[in-house]
Design a protein around this motif. Structure first.
Motif, PDB file in Angstrom:
ATOM      1  N   UNK A  41     -69.020  34.467 -81.952  1.00  0.00           N
ATOM      2  CA  UNK A  41     -68.207  34.193 -83.044  1.00  0.00           C
ATOM      3  C   UNK A  41     -69.079  33.995 -84.283  1.00  0.00           C
ATOM      4  N   UNK A  42     -68.522  35.147 -85.251  1.00  0.00           N
ATOM      5  CA  UNK A  42     -69.289  35.061 -86.422  1.00  0.00           C
ATOM      6  C   UNK A  42     -68.219  34.859 -87.658  1.00  0.00           C
ATOM      7  N   UNK A  43     -68.664  34.408 -88.675  1.00  0.00           N
ATOM      8  CA  UNK A  43     -67.663  34.499 -89.771  1.00  0.00           C
ATOM      9  C   UNK A  43     -68.336  34.620 -91.200  1.00  0.00           C
ATOM     10  N   UNK A 186     -54.012  21.750 -80.589  1.00  0.00           N
ATOM     11  CA  UNK A 186     -52.728  21.646 -80.982  1.00  0.00           C
ATOM     12  C   UNK A 186     -52.450  21.773 -82.368  1.00  0.00           C
ATOM     13  N   UNK A 187     -53.533  21.274 -82.965  1.00  0.00           N
ATOM     14  CA  UNK A 187     -53.220  21.197 -84.615  1.00  0.00           C
ATOM     15  C   UNK A 187     -53.602  22.721 -85.116  1.00  0.00           C
ATOM     16  N   UNK A 188     -54.225  23.334 -84.268  1.00  0.00           N
ATOM     17  CA  UNK A 188     -54.257  24.915 -84.728  1.00  0.00           C
ATOM     18  C   UNK A 188     -53.419  25.893 -84.026  1.00  0.00           C
ATOM     19  N   UNK A 189     -52.337  25.300 -83.591  1.00  0.00           N
ATOM     20  CA  UNK A 189     -51.265  26.004 -82.716  1.00  0.00           C
ATOM     21  C   UNK A 189     -51.116  26.317 -81.523  1.00  0.00           C
ATOM     22  N   UNK A 190     -52.197  25.714 -80.655  1.00  0.00           N
ATOM     23  CA  UNK A 190     -52.288  25.894 -79.239  1.00  0.00           C
ATOM     24  C   UNK A 190     -51.016  25.086 -78.587  1.00  0.00           C
ATOM     25  N   UNK A 219     -57.216  33.053 -78.985  1.00  0.00           N
ATOM     26  CA  UNK A 219     -57.209  32.024 -78.558  1.00  0.00           C
ATOM     27  C   UNK A 219     -58.402  31.708 -77.647  1.00  0.00           C
ATOM     28  N   UNK A 220     -58.696  32.642 -77.014  1.00  0.00           N
ATOM     29  CA  UNK A 220     -59.940  32.109 -76.094  1.00  0.00           C
ATOM     30  C   UNK A 220     -61.384  31.894 -76.750  1.00  0.00           C
ATOM     31  N   UNK A 221     -61.491  32.987 -77.867  1.00  0.00           N
ATOM     32  CA  UNK A 221     -62.320  32.625 -78.668  1.00  0.00           C
ATOM     33  C   UNK A 221     -62.325  31.462 -79.446  1.00  0.00           C
ATOM     34  N   UNK A 222     -61.409  31.042 -80.021  1.00  0.00           N
ATOM     35  CA  UNK A 222     -61.171  29.830 -80.709  1.00  0.00           C
ATOM     36  C   UNK A 222     -61.431  28.746 -79.916  1.00  0.00           C
ATOM     37  N   UNK A 223     -60.814  28.649 -78.664  1.00  0.00           N
ATOM     38  CA  UNK A 223     -61.143  27.796 -77.743  1.00  0.00           C
ATOM     39  C   UNK A 223     -62.416  27.305 -77.423  1.00  0.00           C
ATOM     40  N   UNK A 224     -63.387  28.334 -77.117  1.00  0.00           N
ATOM     41  CA  UNK A 224     -64.779  28.227 -76.957  1.00  0.00           C
ATOM     42  C   UNK A 224     -65.357  27.635 -78.382  1.00  0.00           C
ATOM     43  N   UNK A 225     -64.968  27.913 -79.454  1.00  0.00           N
ATOM     44  CA  UNK A 225     -65.503  27.309 -80.576  1.00  0.00           C
ATOM     45  C   UNK A 225     -65.049  25.978 -80.914  1.00  0.00           C
TER      46      UNK A 225
END
Length: 455
Positions: A41-43, A186-190, A219-225
Motif C-alpha cells: 500500500x502507498x498513499x 466496521x467503522x470503515x464499512x466492513x 477490502x483485502x488491501x484495507x484489511x491488511x493495513x
C-alpha cells in the motif's frame, strides 16, 4: 464502501455526501491510496481543501518511484479516486480532527488507465467477465500472526499467545486485539462475519463478507493495513508472511469465488439437477483453475517463503485435485448451495497482491468457461495421507515446490500475459527473478548453523 457518521453507516458515493462528512468530522487530511506491483500500500496525502482537485483526478505523483510502474522519462501519473471507497480512519479521530482515505486507480496524463496499475488489471478482468454476461464475487479468508516486539519496536519470534484453534481467553490473548480490529473495520464499512484464533500459536483470522471482486480486492488491501495498524497500537507486529514459524501451520488466503449471471439474475454455479448442485459453468470454471494453476501460482503464492507453507503436513494444499467436500484438495466446494454456491481455491496466501491474485484466479476460471473445459472427477479421499506411490498411481500432480519453479511455469504459460498485459507481466517476472537472485546469493542462518563449524 461505507463510512460512519454519528454512529450510523451511510453510503458516501457522491461528492456532496463526502463534503458533508468532511465537515462533520473535521477531516483535515485525505490519503489517496494505491498499491505497487507487489501489493504494498502507498498513499499521497493532501489537505481536504483540495477535494475538488482530488475528485477530478488532478493529483499527480512520480510513478518512477513505485516498483513495477514507470521509467523515469514517463514518470508523471495521476490518481483517480473511487468515491465509494471514501472512509474516515477511526484511529485518526481526535477531538476536532480526523483523517480519511480514498482508494484510487492510476491514470496516464491523457486520462487513460495506466496499464501498470494492478487495480486496472483487475478492472480489465471485470470487463472481460461482463462481456460474457457475468459479474464476479469473491470472499477471501486472510490469516495473520501476532508477534511480540522488542524495545526498538522490531518484531521478535515470540508469538503473542500460545493458544490453538478456536480457543477462547484466557489462552487466546489476541481477543482484545481482534476486537479493536473488528471495530476499526466496521467503522470503515466492513461487514464482519467471524473472528477466531487459528490453528497455530499466535495465529488469527477475521472474516469479512464477500463482495464484487474489485471491492473485495480493495477490502483485502484495507484489511491488511488495518490489522497491522491496530496491532502496532498494542505493541505487537502483525504479519501476513506465509510461513513465519517453522513447524507450525502457515498463513493462507483461501479464496471463495463465484460467477453471477447478469442476464438470468442468479448464481451461475448452481444447478438443482446436478448430483453436486453444480452447473456446467461451475465445472468448466473448476477445470480452468486446475489446468492453469501451475501457471499462476507464482502470483497467488509470490514469495520464496510461500513454498515453505505448501508442504505436506500443515493443512495447506499441495496437490492438484478438486472435491465437493474434501479440504485436502486444492479446490473444494463449500456445502452451501443456491445463491451461496461457490468454488474455494485453497493455495493462495495473504502475501499476494489481491488485485493480481484475484484477477488471475478469475481469468483462469473464465478461460475454462470460454473453452467449455471438462473438469476431472471429484476426488474425495484424504490426499494428505497418501504415499507418493498412491499419488502417482492416481495421477495427482503436485503444485510447484519453489518460487523458482513457479516463476518458470508462469513464464511458460499463457494465462499471465493474457491477464496482466505486457507491462505488468514483464515487470512482475523481473521483480520475482530479482527476489530469487537475492535469496540465492544470501548466506542464511541455517547454512551457518549447519556448516560453519563442520567444515
Amino acid at each position: 464502501m461505507a463510512i460512519v457518521t454519528n454512529n450510523t453507516v451511510e453510503n458516501a458515493t457522491s461528492v456532496a455526501a463526502i463534503e458533508e462528512v468532511i465537515k462533520q468530522k473535521n477531516v483535515e487530511l485525505l490519503h489517496l491510496q494505491f498499491v505497487d506491483i507487489e501489493g504494498i500500500l502507498k498513499h499521497v496525502t493532501v489537505t481536504s481543501e483540495q477535494l475538488e482537485s482530488v475528485v477530478e483526478g488532478k493529483i499527480m505523483f512520480d510513478g518512477s518511484s513505485i516498483k513495477g510502474f514507470s521509467p523515469i522519462n514517463k514518470s508523471d501519473l495521476y490518481l483517480q479516486p473511487d468515491l465509494s471507497s471514501f472512509a474516515v480512519l477511526p484511529w485518526s479521530v481526535e477531538e476536532g480532527y480526523s483523517e480519511a482515505r480514498f482508494i484510487c486507480s492510476v491514470k496516464n496524463p491523457d486520462g487513460t488507465d495506466f496499464e501498470g496499475d494492478p487495480r486496472n488489471v483487475l478492472k480489465r478482468t471485470v470487463e472481460r467477465a461482463a462481456d460474457k454476461g457475468y459479474a464476479i464475487n469473491v470472499g477471501p479468508e486472510l490469516e495473520f500472526f501476532l508477534f511480540e516486539t522488542d524495545e526498538t519496536g522490531r518484531p521478535t519470534q515470540e508469538t503473542q499467545d500460545f493458544a490453538g484453534y478456536f480457543e477462547p481467553s484466557p489462552h487466546d490473548n489476541g481477543e482484545k486485539v481482534r476486537l479493536e480490529i473488528y471495530r476499526a473495520l466496521k467503522a470503515m464499512g466492513f461487514t464482519i462475519e467471524a473472528s477466531h484464533h487459528e490453528v497455530a500459536r499466535g495465529q488469527h483470522e477475521i472474516n469479512f463478507k464477500y463482495d464484487d471482486i474489485l471491492t473485495t480486492a480493495d477490502n483485502a488491501v484495507t484489511y491488511k493495513w488495518v490489522v497491522k495498524t491496530v496491532a502496532k497500537k498494542f505493541g505487537l507486529h502483525a504479519t501476513f508472511m506465509p510461513k513465519p514459524i517453522a513447524g507450525e501451520n502457515g498463513n493462507g488466503m483461501h479464496t471463495n469465488i463465484s460467477l453471477y449471471d447478469l442476464n438470468k439474475k442468479e448464481n451461475a454455479f448452481y444447478d438443482t439437477g446436478d448430483k453436486n448442485g453444480l452447473s456446467a459453468t461451475a465445472y468448466s470454471f473448476i477445470a480452468g483453475l486446475l489446468s492453469n494453476v501451475k501457471h499462476f501460482v507464482a502470483v497467488t503464492n509470490p514469495l520464496v517463503n510461500s513454498y515453505k507453507r505448501l508442504v505436506p503436513g500443515y493443512e495447506a494444499p499441495c496437490y492438484i485435485a478438486w472435491s465437493a467436500s474434501n479440504r485436502s484438495a486444492l479446490i473444494r466446494i463449500p456445502a452451501m448451495r443456491g445463491p451461496g454456491t461457490r468454488v474455494e481455491i485453497r493455495c493462495p496466501d495473504p502475501s499476494a497482491n489481491p488485485y493480481l491474485a484475484f484477477a488471475i484466479i478469475a481469468s483462469a476460471g473464465l478461460d475454462g468457461v470460454e473453452k467449455e473445459l471438462e473438469a476431472p472427477d471429484s476426488f474425495d479421499e484424504d490426499i494428505f495421507s497418501m504415499t507418493a506411490e498412491e499419488l502417482f498411481l492416481k495421477e495427482i500432480d503436485n503444485l510447484p515446490t519453489s518460487l523458482e519453479f513457479a516463476v518458470g511455469e508462469f513464464e511458460e504459460g499463457e494465462i499471465g500475459r493474457k491477464t496482466f498485459g505486457d507491462h505488468v507481466f514483464d515487470e512482475y517476472v523481473e521483480a520475482k527473478k530479482e527476489e530469487l537472485d537475492s535469496f540465492r546469493t544470501t548466506v542464511h542462518g541455517w547454512e551457518l548453523e549447519k556448516y560453519h563449524t563442520k567444515f
